[in-house]
Design an enzyme around this catalytic site. Sequence first.
Site, PDB file in Angstrom:
ATOM      1  N   ASP A   1      -9.627   6.869  -3.622  1.00  0.00           N
ATOM      2  CA  ASP A   1      -8.718   7.462  -2.767  1.00  0.00           C
ATOM      3  C   ASP A   1      -8.775   8.906  -1.926  1.00  0.00           C
ATOM      4  O   ASP A   1      -8.476   9.014  -0.932  1.00  0.00           O
ATOM      5  CB  ASP A   1      -7.542   7.900  -3.818  1.00  0.00           C
ATOM      6  CG  ASP A   1      -6.772   6.709  -4.309  1.00  0.00           C
ATOM      7  OD1 ASP A   1      -6.837   5.674  -3.481  1.00  0.00           O
ATOM      8  OD2 ASP A   1      -5.942   6.979  -5.458  1.00  0.00           O
TER       9      ASP A   1
ATOM     10  N   HIS B   1      -5.128  -0.867  -5.316  1.00  0.00           N
ATOM     11  CA  HIS B   1      -5.454   0.616  -5.489  1.00  0.00           C
ATOM     12  C   HIS B   1      -6.923   0.961  -5.456  1.00  0.00           C
ATOM     13  O   HIS B   1      -7.743   0.073  -5.446  1.00  0.00           O
ATOM     14  CB  HIS B   1      -4.836   0.975  -7.131  1.00  0.00           C
ATOM     15  CG  HIS B   1      -3.430   1.160  -7.191  1.00  0.00           C
ATOM     16  ND1 HIS B   1      -2.828   2.147  -6.428  1.00  0.00           N
ATOM     17  CD2 HIS B   1      -2.433   0.501  -7.599  1.00  0.00           C
ATOM     18  CE1 HIS B   1      -1.449   2.080  -6.592  1.00  0.00           C
ATOM     19  NE2 HIS B   1      -1.222   1.005  -7.521  1.00  0.00           N
TER      20      HIS B   1
END
Length: 387
Positions: A166, A136
């Site tokens: 992200d 992540h």
Amino acid sequence: MTVTPTTSGPLAGVRVVELVGIGPGPFAAMMLADLGAEVIRVDRPGGGALSVAPAEQDILARGRPSAAIDLKADRGRETVLRLVERADILLEGFRPGVTERLGLGPGDCHARNPRLVYGRMTGWGQDGPLAQQAGHDINYISVAGGLDPIGRAGGPPQVPLNLLGDFGGGAVYLVAGVLAALTHARSTGEGQVVDAAITDGVAHLLSMIVSMQQSGGWGHDRGTNLLDTGAPFYDVYETSDGRWMSVGGLEPQFWAAMEATLAQHGVTDLPDRNDVTQWPDLRERLAEVFATKTQDHWNDIFAPTDACVAPVVPLAEAPEHPHNRARGTYVEHEGLMQPAPAPRFSATPATLTTPPVRPGENTREALASWGIDDVDALIADGVAVQN
């Protein structure tokens, strides 16, 4: 509901197939839709991606209809390839090799549409020793070198939400990549694969810090440098009401403006910022000063100046800040407060269109609008799902 809105942004006329993933992939698709592209979301029947909000409130899903298609079914795969034939760009965010196993990899898609720009969004990239490993944002920015420098002296690294990886190092680079490749495809007829890895993007974002580090202007210890709260004139200070003010007077003229403003209010004893040995005393004095008034009071004092001092606005209050309100930085659209499209264009302004929808809510209309003429049969056979 209108599922193919008329758009006015600079990407009007560009068609995008989005194989729905999580985080940076949907954000990239949202950006393209915000800028006028016609994007169709291909969701899994029943959803399946990580849910960050109720479907009708998931801002990352705005501006594009959702068709739920079973990608593991032969006719589902064929339906997506028919969409690809009509598309300029495809976005996918699976682990490397997944779309190939589904029969939707670059080779399969380019056999149908040689001009297609095939955008791939991953954390680690399509190759390298970590390519097949789960991860992540926090993991990607850690390995790329972006997490270690962030934090206060003597403390642990501080996680910058998932903005750096992200969205900053991932989605924005994916969008830049597919639009650059689209320019190439339109001039040459040649499509290509865009490998957007968050680790690569974060490293690229670190260019200035890497330059400072290699030239001796950035130390290895976090919280001791110019931009990481090491300097007392680039930090945040608590106010008397438990809120905060940000101080960013890096250049001498802006610091001088801050000193002059504080002097007008009786503060004339700030230690010399040019003497590094006095930085601890300066930080302590600034903390004492800001603790004497509320955030609103300090904002009223500094707002008319060039001191580079601004309130730290809580996220829930950001839409109501006078500057954001005047520019329409946040807008209420279809009953949902959300950030407006960015950036802004003088000739082809971007506009918000349809609100977020449930996965598969528009299957019938969305596929039909892309020229798929056997939608009812696909739904009847469970290959596509209308929710």
